[in-house]
Scaffold this motif. Structure first.
Motif, mmCIF file in Angstrom:
data_model
loop_
_atom_site.group_PDB
_atom_site.id
_atom_site.type_symbol
_atom_site.label_atom_id
_atom_site.label_comp_id
_atom_site.label_asym_id
_atom_site.label_seq_id
_atom_site.Cartn_x
_atom_site.Cartn_y
_atom_site.Cartn_z
ATOM 1 N N LEU A 189 -24.121 4.807 11.434
ATOM 2 C CA LEU A 189 -24.634 5.629 10.335
ATOM 3 C C LEU A 189 -23.987 5.116 9.054
ATOM 4 N N PRO A 190 -24.776 4.962 7.962
ATOM 5 C CA PRO A 190 -24.148 4.544 6.712
ATOM 6 C C PRO A 190 -23.029 5.521 6.339
ATOM 7 N N GLN A 191 -22.053 5.009 5.618
ATOM 8 C CA GLN A 191 -20.897 5.840 5.274
ATOM 9 C C GLN A 191 -20.777 6.003 3.760
ATOM 10 N N GLY A 192 -20.103 7.049 3.340
ATOM 11 C CA GLY A 192 -19.732 7.252 1.944
ATOM 12 C C GLY A 192 -20.906 7.282 0.994
ATOM 13 N N ALA A 193 -20.791 6.467 -0.066
ATOM 14 C CA ALA A 193 -21.807 6.470 -1.122
ATOM 15 C C ALA A 193 -23.164 6.010 -0.583
ATOM 16 N N ASP A 194 -23.136 5.061 0.347
ATOM 17 C CA ASP A 194 -24.384 4.548 0.928
ATOM 18 C C ASP A 194 -25.146 5.683 1.636
ATOM 19 N N LEU A 195 -24.403 6.504 2.359
ATOM 20 C CA LEU A 195 -25.015 7.645 3.050
ATOM 21 C C LEU A 195 -25.626 8.618 2.048
ATOM 22 N N PHE A 196 -24.886 8.890 0.987
ATOM 23 C CA PHE A 196 -25.343 9.828 -0.039
ATOM 24 C C PHE A 196 -26.625 9.302 -0.700
ATOM 25 N N VAL A 197 -26.623 8.021 -1.031
ATOM 26 C CA VAL A 197 -27.789 7.420 -1.700
ATOM 27 C C VAL A 197 -29.006 7.464 -0.775
ATOM 28 N N ARG A 198 -28.808 7.150 0.490
ATOM 29 C CA ARG A 198 -29.925 7.158 1.435
ATOM 30 C C ARG A 198 -30.474 8.578 1.633
ATOM 31 N N ALA A 199 -29.554 9.556 1.716
ATOM 32 C CA ALA A 199 -29.984 10.947 1.881
ATOM 33 C C ALA A 199 -30.803 11.384 0.668
ATOM 34 N N LEU A 200 -30.313 11.012 -0.520
ATOM 35 C CA LEU A 200 -31.012 11.364 -1.757
ATOM 36 C C LEU A 200 -32.379 10.673 -1.819
ATOM 37 N N LEU A 201 -32.413 9.417 -1.423
ATOM 38 C CA LEU A 201 -33.667 8.659 -1.399
ATOM 39 C C LEU A 201 -34.669 9.318 -0.447
ATOM 40 N N GLY A 202 -34.187 9.753 0.719
ATOM 41 C CA GLY A 202 -35.063 10.394 1.701
ATOM 42 C C GLY A 202 -35.681 11.662 1.152
ATOM 43 N N VAL A 203 -34.851 12.524 0.556
ATOM 44 C CA VAL A 203 -35.354 13.789 -0.009
ATOM 45 C C VAL A 203 -36.335 13.491 -1.136
ATOM 46 N N SER A 204 -35.996 12.514 -1.958
ATOM 47 C CA SER A 204 -36.879 12.141 -3.063
ATOM 48 C C SER A 204 -38.228 11.670 -2.542
ATOM 49 N N LEU A 205 -38.201 10.848 -1.495
ATOM 50 C CA LEU A 205 -39.464 10.346 -0.929
ATOM 51 C C LEU A 205 -40.308 11.478 -0.347
ATOM 52 N N ILE A 206 -39.641 12.462 0.273
ATOM 53 C CA ILE A 206 -40.382 13.610 0.836
ATOM 54 C C ILE A 206 -41.099 14.364 -0.283
ATOM 55 N N PHE A 207 -40.386 14.618 -1.378
ATOM 56 C CA PHE A 207 -41.012 15.375 -2.480
ATOM 57 C C PHE A 207 -42.073 14.536 -3.191
ATOM 58 N N ASN A 208 -41.868 13.215 -3.246
ATOM 59 C CA ASN A 208 -42.902 12.354 -3.821
ATOM 60 C C ASN A 208 -44.166 12.376 -2.972
ATOM 61 N N ALA A 209 -43.975 12.334 -1.652
ATOM 62 C CA ALA A 209 -45.137 12.390 -0.751
ATOM 63 C C ALA A 209 -45.858 13.720 -0.924
ATOM 64 N N ALA A 210 -45.064 14.811 -1.048
ATOM 65 C CA ALA A 210 -45.659 16.141 -1.240
ATOM 66 C C ALA A 210 -46.430 16.199 -2.553
ATOM 67 N N ALA A 211 -45.852 15.614 -3.596
ATOM 68 C CA ALA A 211 -46.541 15.610 -4.900
ATOM 69 C C ALA A 211 -47.848 14.838 -4.812
ATOM 70 N N PHE A 212 -47.826 13.736 -4.070
ATOM 71 C CA PHE A 212 -49.030 12.923 -3.890
ATOM 72 C C PHE A 212 -50.129 13.731 -3.184
ATOM 73 N N VAL A 213 -49.734 14.427 -2.101
ATOM 74 C CA VAL A 213 -50.715 15.235 -1.356
ATOM 75 C C VAL A 213 -51.259 16.351 -2.248
ATOM 76 N N ARG A 214 -50.364 16.975 -3.023
ATOM 77 C CA ARG A 214 -50.776 18.077 -3.901
ATOM 78 C C ARG A 214 -51.768 17.585 -4.967
ATOM 79 N N LEU A 215 -51.450 16.438 -5.571
ATOM 80 C CA LEU A 215 -52.349 15.875 -6.587
ATOM 81 C C LEU A 215 -53.714 15.551 -5.988
#
Lengths: 203, 174
Positions: B129-155
């Motif tokens: 599992l990525p550690q430290g800052a790498d883990l944080f960045v990946r987690a943030l990227l994942g959440v961002s991608l989920i909301f981007n996908a949701a925005a795309f579906v909504r649009l």
């Protein structure tokens, strides 16, 4: 609860993908534009919950929260879990892409069953009944998910039948923990944002 | 009596010759041990929770030797497993547990390693599992991608509804 690549046979993978595709298709059709944010939020919670380790001596595992997510989303849990699992596979190497269909159908079906069996009681007027139903939903989803993982493994390799029982037993402590987590989550939502428990925006 | 003595003497001579000519063979295969000139590749397998993959089934595949394991066994109490590679190339080590978890290590073995001239860094580190800052960045990227996908579906849904409404209005106009 993630099955990794290399365990399942091609027919099992195909059945998993077919079930996941059907569920995602139905789930997407049932989302209104107003309910999409709720689905995204629940999907994010599921995505992040896997990073929270839970120590259950002598082993340790991670949260899934499929019960509470199922209670919130109903059929829309399929696209929510599919998206989160896809990102978990790509970003954290949990599970895998070939087994994405099997993992989606396992977890989403368990979450949907929690919704269908306990959703009405959780949203009901009685707080005590709601709390009990929330606990049952959280625990049942984990137990059912573990049983399905065991069935998938045993279906691909009958020698793993013994493992299926072991997986089932090993997940019972996690089921209790997730039941308690579901109880707290729904109690909090009933007080602070009761509308979210209703299937608003989700048909 | 004499005949029996002669037979015994011949048998003793044959046995004596065998023992002198092939000292090991006279008592079965001899065995011994010495330290390997080639370093062992020692690996440690663990889950993303940090727990060791203890006592799990392990298979080692040599370069180009897919299908048949070069070596097999189980990890120890601490999730460790070691093997001595026979050739240079990419070796694959696979550990599977009974609950559907699998770890795979790809070990590039160089000619220097086989000659014993390596500094022992043949094993590339790969965290479960990525550690430290790498883990944080990946987690943030994942959440961002989920909301981007949701925005795309909504649009897309809003656009489809808008087109439907526009279609109804123009139909009424006619």
């Amino acid at each position: 609860m993630h099955i990794s690549e290399g365990f399942l046979t091609l027919p099992s993978l195909a059945v998993g993908w077919a079930a996941a595709a059907a569920g995602v298709s139905v789930g997407l059709k049932r989302i209104d534009p107003d309910g999409i944010v709720k689905v995204a939020m629940a999907s994010s919670v599921f995505f992040l919950a896997s990073l929270i380790n839970v120590r259950i001596p002598p082993a340790s595992t991670h949260l899934s929260l499929i019960g509470p997510i199922g209670l919130l989303l109903g059929w829309s849990v399929f696209p929510a879990i599919f998206t989160a699992l896809l990102l978990q596979a790509v970003l954290f190497q949990f599970g895998g892409l070939a087994v994405l269909g099997v993992n989606t159908s396992t977890m989403a079906a368990s979450a949907l069953c929690a919704h269908l069996l306990f959703g009405r009681a959780v949203r009901g007027r009685s707080a005590a009944l709601s709390a009990a139903a929330s606990f049952a939903a959280g625990a049942m989803a984990v137990v059912m998910g573990a049983a399905l993982v065991g069935i998938w493994l045993a279906a691909s390799d009958p020698k793993m039948l013994a493992s299926a029982y072991a997986i089932f037993i090993a997940h019972i402590p996690l089921a209790v923990i997730e039941g308690i987590a579901a109880l707290f989550m729904t109690s909090f939502l009933r007080r602070s944002y009761p509308d979210i428990l209703n299937a608003a925006g989700l048909r | 009596m004499i005949r029996r003595s002669v037979i015994s003497l011949i048998a003793a001579l044959i046995l004596g010759y065998s023992a002198a000519a092939h000292p090991g063979a006279a008592f079965g295969h001899g065995s011994g041990y010495r330290q390997s000139k080639i370093d062992a590749v020692a690996l440690e397998f663990y889950y993303s929770t940090g727990e060791a993959m203890a006592y799990q089934e392990t298979k080692v595949y040599s370069p180009g030797g897919e299908g048949i394991a070069y070596q097999s066994g189980r990890t120890d109490e601490f999730g460790r497993y070691s093997f001595v590679p026979a050739t240079e190339g990419e070796w694959r080590v696979e550990v599977k547990d009974d609950e559907g978890h699998r770890a795979e290590a790809l070990i590039p073995i160089t000619a220097e390693f086989m000659e014993g001239a390596s500094d022992g860094t043949a094993v590339p580190v790969q965290s479960s599992l990525p550690q430290g800052a790498d883990l944080f960045v990946r987690a943030l990227l994942g959440v961002s991608l989920i909301f981007n996908a949701a925005a795309f579906v909504r649009l897309k849904r809003s656009g489809a509804k808008g087109e439907e409404a526009a279609g109804c209005t123009s139909a009424k106009g006619f």
